[in-house]
Design a protein around this motif. Structure first.
Motif, PDB file in Angstrom:
ATOM      1  N   TYR A  37       0.839  -1.192   0.000  1.00 21.03           N
ATOM      2  CA  TYR A  37       0.000   0.000   0.000  1.00 21.03           C
ATOM      3  C   TYR A  37       0.872   1.239   0.000  1.00 21.03           C
ATOM      4  O   TYR A  37       2.075   1.194   0.296  1.00 21.03           O
ATOM      5  CB  TYR A  37      -0.983   0.013   1.169  1.00 21.03           C
ATOM      6  N   LEU A  38       0.244   2.345  -0.305  1.00 16.96           N
ATOM      7  CA  LEU A  38       0.869   3.662  -0.222  1.00 16.96           C
ATOM      8  C   LEU A  38      -0.083   4.562   0.547  1.00 16.96           C
ATOM      9  O   LEU A  38      -1.273   4.661   0.204  1.00 16.96           O
ATOM     10  CB  LEU A  38       1.131   4.234  -1.619  1.00 16.96           C
ATOM     11  N   LYS A  39       0.424   5.191   1.612  1.00 15.93           N
ATOM     12  CA  LYS A  39      -0.411   6.036   2.461  1.00 15.93           C
ATOM     13  C   LYS A  39       0.222   7.421   2.605  1.00 15.93           C
ATOM     14  O   LYS A  39       1.447   7.557   2.622  1.00 15.93           O
ATOM     15  CB  LYS A  39      -0.575   5.416   3.853  1.00 15.93           C
ATOM     16  N   PHE A  40      -0.650   8.399   2.719  1.00 14.02           N
ATOM     17  CA  PHE A  40      -0.223   9.729   3.154  1.00 14.02           C
ATOM     18  C   PHE A  40      -1.050  10.091   4.368  1.00 14.02           C
ATOM     19  O   PHE A  40      -2.288  10.016   4.340  1.00 14.02           O
ATOM     20  CB  PHE A  40      -0.422  10.791   2.074  1.00 14.02           C
ATOM     21  N   MET A  41      -0.385  10.478   5.454  1.00 15.59           N
ATOM     22  CA  MET A  41      -1.092  10.868   6.672  1.00 15.59           C
ATOM     23  C   MET A  41      -0.545  12.192   7.178  1.00 15.59           C
ATOM     24  O   MET A  41       0.667  12.395   7.247  1.00 15.59           O
ATOM     25  CB  MET A  41      -0.953   9.806   7.754  1.00 15.59           C
ATOM     26  N   GLN A  42      -1.460  13.070   7.532  1.00 10.15           N
ATOM     27  CA  GLN A  42      -1.086  14.338   8.155  1.00 10.15           C
ATOM     28  C   GLN A  42      -1.595  14.346   9.591  1.00 10.15           C
ATOM     29  O   GLN A  42      -2.762  14.011   9.853  1.00 10.15           O
ATOM     30  CB  GLN A  42      -1.665  15.523   7.384  1.00 10.15           C
ATOM     31  N   PHE A  60       4.601  10.035   4.456  1.00 10.10           N
ATOM     32  CA  PHE A  60       4.396   9.143   3.310  1.00 10.10           C
ATOM     33  C   PHE A  60       4.867   7.756   3.734  1.00 10.10           C
ATOM     34  O   PHE A  60       6.004   7.589   4.193  1.00 10.10           O
ATOM     35  CB  PHE A  60       5.183   9.628   2.086  1.00 10.10           C
ATOM     36  N   HIS A  61       4.003   6.787   3.573  1.00 11.84           N
ATOM     37  CA  HIS A  61       4.251   5.435   4.107  1.00 11.84           C
ATOM     38  C   HIS A  61       3.944   4.412   3.017  1.00 11.84           C
ATOM     39  O   HIS A  61       2.810   4.286   2.566  1.00 11.84           O
ATOM     40  CB  HIS A  61       3.346   5.222   5.318  1.00 11.84           C
ATOM     41  N   ASN A  62       4.983   3.708   2.585  1.00 13.31           N
ATOM     42  CA  ASN A  62       4.841   2.696   1.541  1.00 13.31           C
ATOM     43  C   ASN A  62       5.226   1.334   2.112  1.00 13.31           C
ATOM     44  O   ASN A  62       6.293   1.178   2.693  1.00 13.31           O
ATOM     45  CB  ASN A  62       5.738   3.044   0.346  1.00 13.31           C
ATOM     46  N   ARG A  63       4.331   0.349   1.945  1.00 12.97           N
ATOM     47  CA  ARG A  63       4.627  -1.014   2.407  1.00 12.97           C
ATOM     48  C   ARG A  63       4.680  -1.968   1.223  1.00 12.97           C
ATOM     49  O   ARG A  63       3.850  -1.882   0.300  1.00 12.97           O
ATOM     50  CB  ARG A  63       3.581  -1.511   3.401  1.00 12.97           C
ATOM     51  N   LYS A 386      -5.224   6.123   1.815  1.00 15.58           N
ATOM     52  CA  LYS A 386      -4.548   4.829   1.649  1.00 15.58           C
ATOM     53  C   LYS A 386      -4.968   4.184   0.342  1.00 15.58           C
ATOM     54  O   LYS A 386      -6.154   4.014   0.064  1.00 15.58           O
ATOM     55  CB  LYS A 386      -4.892   3.898   2.816  1.00 15.58           C
ATOM     56  N   TRP A 387      -3.956   3.822  -0.464  1.00 16.90           N
ATOM     57  CA  TRP A 387      -4.178   3.097  -1.708  1.00 16.90           C
ATOM     58  C   TRP A 387      -3.489   1.733  -1.595  1.00 16.90           C
ATOM     59  O   TRP A 387      -2.292   1.645  -1.372  1.00 16.90           O
ATOM     60  CB  TRP A 387      -3.610   3.856  -2.896  1.00 16.90           C
ATOM     61  N   SER A 388      -4.266   0.671  -1.701  1.00 19.17           N
ATOM     62  CA  SER A 388      -3.736  -0.689  -1.570  1.00 19.17           C
ATOM     63  C   SER A 388      -3.564  -1.317  -2.958  1.00 19.17           C
ATOM     64  O   SER A 388      -4.367  -1.070  -3.862  1.00 19.17           O
ATOM     65  CB  SER A 388      -4.688  -1.564  -0.733  1.00 19.17           C
ATOM     66  N   PHE A 389      -2.537  -2.125  -3.085  1.00 16.05           N
ATOM     67  CA  PHE A 389      -2.297  -2.806  -4.364  1.00 16.05           C
ATOM     68  C   PHE A 389      -1.787  -4.219  -4.137  1.00 16.05           C
ATOM     69  O   PHE A 389      -1.454  -4.596  -3.032  1.00 16.05           O
ATOM     70  CB  PHE A 389      -1.308  -2.013  -5.213  1.00 16.05           C
TER      71      PHE A 389
END
Length: 389
Positions: A37-42, A60-63, A386-389
């Motif tokens: 996934y790719l997330k951006f959190m403020q 910015f959080h990429n797993r 959050k965008w999951s792939f």
């Protein structure tokens, strides 16, 4: 400081999964699974120690998760995350970059700060890296893995190897442990497993065993071990009462050092979902060694362990969630330290914008006297894509 192994480990997908002809390449693709996934959190926060000044952090959080099924018996896994944080925390929190990358709980350091500055830090971290072999009733897993012995949902005194905080809500996968796990399935509803995990400095060992079975339509578990310089005896259960989930777990800790008395940490949970999708959950934790009055300022280097899940003698968690629409869920939760009167209140909302894209908002507000457990928590609002792939 332990030298990071991560730069080398980033080459492992190439080294482990390399193929030298079309036949092998085709077989590899069939047995290789990836996700992430790719997330951006403020995060907008108002600390209690600085008056009238809001702080903003952007993350910015990429797993990335990789699994290779080499055969019907052998699985290789490599999972980790990349995080870029910029904002107020690197500037105002002492040694923030080192804390952000810390893996002091592990035997091997698989975290690496690529760069950091006055207001930013870029880090890569591996939290799953294991070899799994299963044959018949036996399973052996070696490497960094999740040893999930907890039963309840907020506090887990049975979770000896992977203690985590309820407030670390952005880390859904939870931390792992560098360990060797051997599991034997004794029957359809019974199993026993043994775990050996070296300490981060190899000065002492962590070892424990867990037995699971089912009786009277309840799942029961019993554990014994020596972890974090404590002898441990634990128990847990999971079942239903009148359609409500009824869970509990407890662990007795006997320190292998002077200056600290034996203690018991016990947690009980009830949850129920109504036909209209309203979900209610309540949980209570008891720590026989917990404080019965004001706790005072908490040490910045405080390390969460199964013995310190609650700093007070009693704490109470309550939660309500409601599926407002098929795509939107709302919730509110709270934690009360009944001994010093401090408390936390949180609210959340999740909306799915598509099958793999969601927006999440979570507010956390802490109240209490200055020397209480939650009195120094301040307030913060988080929103996340959050965008999951």
């Amino acid at each position: 400081m332990k030298k990071s192994l991560l730069p080398f480990l980033l080459l492992l997908p190439t080294l482990l999964f390399a193929q030298d002809d079309e036949v092998k390449t085709s077989k590899f693709k069939e047995n290789f699974v990836s996700s992430g996934y790719l997330k951006f959190m403020q995060t907008v926060s108002l600390p209690t120690d600085i008056d009238d000044e809001w702080f903003i952090d952007n993350l910015f959080h990429n797993r990335l998760n990789f699994k290779y099924y080499a055969s019907d018996k052998i699985t290789l896994a490599l999972e980790g995350r990349n995080r870029l944080l910029y904002g107020a925390s690197p500037q105002y929190v002492p040694d923030y970059a080192q804390q952000f990358a810390s893996q002091d709980q592990y035997a091997f350091n698989m975290s690496y700060n690529w760069t950091d500055g006055n207001s930013y830090v870029l880090n890569s971290q591996i939290d799953r890296f294991y070899f799994d072999y299963s044959s018949g009733d036996w399973q052996v897993r070696v490497g960094r893995q999740r040893i999930n012995w907890g039963v309840t949902m907020v506090w887990n005194p049975n979770d000896l190897f992977n203690t985590y905080s309820f407030f670390d809500f952005d880390y859904e996968e939870r931390p792992g442990a560098d360990a060797i796990l051997i599991r034997n399935y004794l029957g359809p509803v019974s199993s026993i497993e043994f775990v050996f995990s070296p300490s981060n400095e190899f000065e002492y060992y962590n070892a424990a065993a867990l037995f699971k079975t089912n009786l009277w339509q309840y799942d029961f578990q019993f554990l014994a071990g020596y972890v974090r310089e404590n002898y441990n005896l634990g128990w847990g259960w999971e079942g239903q009462i009148g359609g409500a989930g009824f869970k509990g777990e407890g662990t007795f800790f006997y320190p292998d050092y002077s200056g600290e008395s034996p203690s018991v940490v016990m947690d009980i949970s009830l949850d129920y979902t109504f036909k209209n999708s309203l979900y209610l959950h309540t949980e209570t934790i008891y720590n026989s060694a917990g404080a019965t009055d004001a706790i005072g300022p908490i040490d910045p280097n405080f390390q969460l362990t199964p013995k310190t899940l609650s700093l007070g003698r009693f704490a109470f968690f309550n939660e309500m969630q409601y599926q407002l629409t098929p795509l939107t869920r709302l919730g509110v939760n709270s934690i009360i330290n009944s001994n010093d009167g401090s408390y936390y209140i949180g609210g959340n909302a999740t909306t799915s914008l598509s099958d793999n894209f969601e927006i999440f908002v979570f507010g956390m507000f802490f109240f209490g006297e200055e020397d209480s457990q939650y009195g120094q928590g301040g307030s913060q609002i988080n929103w996340r894509l959050k965008w999951s792939f």
